[in-house]
Design an enzyme around this catalytic site. Structure first.
Site, short mmCIF file in Angstrom:
data_model
loop_
_atom_site.label_atom_id
_atom_site.label_comp_id
_atom_site.label_asym_id
_atom_site.label_seq_id
_atom_site.Cartn_x
_atom_site.Cartn_y
_atom_site.Cartn_z
N GLU A 19 -7.70 -6.01 -2.95
CA GLU A 19 -8.00 -5.03 -3.99
C GLU A 19 -7.80 -5.65 -5.37
O GLU A 19 -7.65 -6.87 -5.51
CB GLU A 19 -7.12 -3.78 -3.83
CG GLU A 19 -7.51 -2.91 -2.65
CD GLU A 19 -7.22 -1.43 -2.88
OE1 GLU A 19 -7.44 -0.96 -4.01
OE2 GLU A 19 -6.79 -0.76 -1.95
N ARG A 104 4.88 2.88 -2.74
CA ARG A 104 4.49 1.61 -3.35
C ARG A 104 3.46 1.88 -4.43
O ARG A 104 2.79 2.92 -4.43
CB ARG A 104 3.90 0.65 -2.32
CG ARG A 104 2.55 1.09 -1.73
CD ARG A 104 1.91 -0.06 -0.97
NE ARG A 104 0.68 0.30 -0.29
CZ ARG A 104 -0.53 0.32 -0.85
NH1 ARG A 104 -0.67 0.04 -2.14
NH2 ARG A 104 -1.60 0.65 -0.14
N ASN A 106 -0.13 1.12 -6.29
CA ASN A 106 -1.46 0.83 -5.77
C ASN A 106 -2.29 0.17 -6.88
O ASN A 106 -1.98 -0.92 -7.32
CB ASN A 106 -2.10 2.10 -5.23
CG ASN A 106 -3.29 1.84 -4.35
OD1 ASN A 106 -3.26 0.92 -3.53
ND2 ASN A 106 -4.35 2.62 -4.47
N ASP A 124 2.91 6.22 3.96
CA ASP A 124 2.29 7.00 5.02
C ASP A 124 1.25 7.98 4.49
O ASP A 124 0.81 8.88 5.20
CB ASP A 124 3.34 7.74 5.85
CG ASP A 124 4.09 8.81 5.04
OD1 ASP A 124 3.81 8.97 3.83
OD2 ASP A 124 4.95 9.50 5.62
N ASN A 152 -6.66 5.69 -7.23
CA ASN A 152 -7.36 4.41 -7.40
C ASN A 152 -8.07 4.40 -8.74
O ASN A 152 -8.45 5.43 -9.27
CB ASN A 152 -8.33 4.16 -6.26
CG ASN A 152 -7.68 3.41 -5.12
OD1 ASN A 152 -7.27 2.26 -5.27
ND2 ASN A 152 -7.54 4.07 -3.97
N ASP A 200 -12.74 4.23 -4.05
CA ASP A 200 -11.58 3.34 -4.15
C ASP A 200 -11.58 2.71 -5.54
O ASP A 200 -11.63 3.42 -6.53
CB ASP A 200 -11.62 2.32 -3.01
CG ASP A 200 -10.25 1.81 -2.62
OD1 ASP A 200 -9.48 1.42 -3.52
OD2 ASP A 200 -9.92 1.79 -1.42
#
Length: 296
Positions: A19, A104, A106, A124, A152, A200
């Site tokens: 990414e 986390r 992104n 999760d 995103n 995304d």
């Protein structure tokens, strides 16, 4: 509307979760998130990507630091850090350390006014656990949005007055007005809802078009400023994840992909692709510390 020229493949690597690709200083850099690697993309299909930095925690995306070659601001681990040319990380803030579920960072990007924006998500994918943070030029970190599942982008218009943010789990891209002086966000509107797959990584071009990688479809889409679908690029990988516009003329669409979660990855799942397009984009904006000049 659909591209017919097959995309070129860059590099021999097949990334787990590729990414955060950005065109900066004449090259493309990208991340393999869960491995914590910052990579420089290969120029062609015969060589591997070059490791720029290896961190001991996930690395979502970076922005160059203006006036400091080899330094990066990064969405990483549970917050935002600065990476030096030796690959050492210095934490600026870790706002997700005490979250009720493991989190986390992104995606993330610098805006045209020198601020850095980064989203967080639960490992999760717990619904509404994620947030969007803004690192101002004076070093302050502010949570600007809550209740996002998988943020995103964001991506900004050239003047920095509009921000696009995808909530990938919901299949929606929202558009927010941005106060260019303060970075404050106005009331959002739904820009696009993707019927199949998940929006995304994103970037904008010189005509105000918005490109997004569409996870789960093997496609990248370009939308016009009114939200209408303008172009589809088909890719030989099922999980496109990040993209940018680069190359010497800004007309190369570079797209990352991932093989994470696939029971039987194909030979190009996790590859990086290059596709020529008509409308150029600009190199990645830099994070601009407060002691740098104020001109975008």
């Amino acid at each position: 509307m659909t591209a017919t020229v097959p995309p070129a493949v860059l590099g021999t690597d097949r990334l787990e979760l590729g990414e955060g690709i950005r065109w900066t200083d004449g090259r493309a850099v990208l991340t393999d998130i869960l491995s914590g690697r910052l990579l420089a993309a290969a120029d062609g299909p015969a060589s591997p990507h070059t490791v720029v930095a290896q961190l001991p925690f996930p690395l979502g995306a970076v922005a160059p630091v203006e006036g400091c070659p080899g330094h990066w601001i990064a969405a990483a681990g549970t917050g935002i850090c600065r990476i030096d040319p030796a690959g050492r990380a210095e934490w600026i803030a870790r706002p997700e350390d005490d979250a009720p579920v493991p989190m986390r960072m992104n995606d993330g990007v610098a805006d045209p006014h020198g601020r850095f924006w980064a989203g967080s998500m639960a490992y999760d994918t717990t619904a509404d656990a994620g947030s969007l943070y803004r690192l101002d030029r004076d070093g302050r970190v502010t949570r600007v949005l809550r209740d996002v599942t998988i943020p995103n982008g964001p991506a900004f218009t050239a003047d920095g007055t509009v921000m696009y943010l995808a909530d990938s789990a919901r299949g929606v891209i929202r558009r927010y007005p941005v106060d260019p002086a303060s970075g404050d966000l106005g009331t959002p509107e739904t820009f696009v809802t993707v019927a199949e797959g998940s929006p995304d990584g994103m970037t904008t071009d010189s005509e105000g078009g918005l490109w997004t990688a569409v996870w789960g479809t093997g496609q990248a889409h370009r939308y016009l400023p009114d939200g209408s679908l303008d172009r589809i690029v088909d890719l030989p990988a099922g999980q496109p994840a990040g993209l940018c516009l680069g190359g010497p003329d800004g007309r190369t669409l570079l797209v990352t992909s991932a093989h994470i979660g696939l029971a039987a990855p194909g030979p190009l799942d996790g590859a990086v692709f290059a596709v020529r397009v008509d409308v150029p984009g600009k190199p990645a904006a830099a994070y601009r510390p407060a002691d740098r000049a104020d001109t975008p």
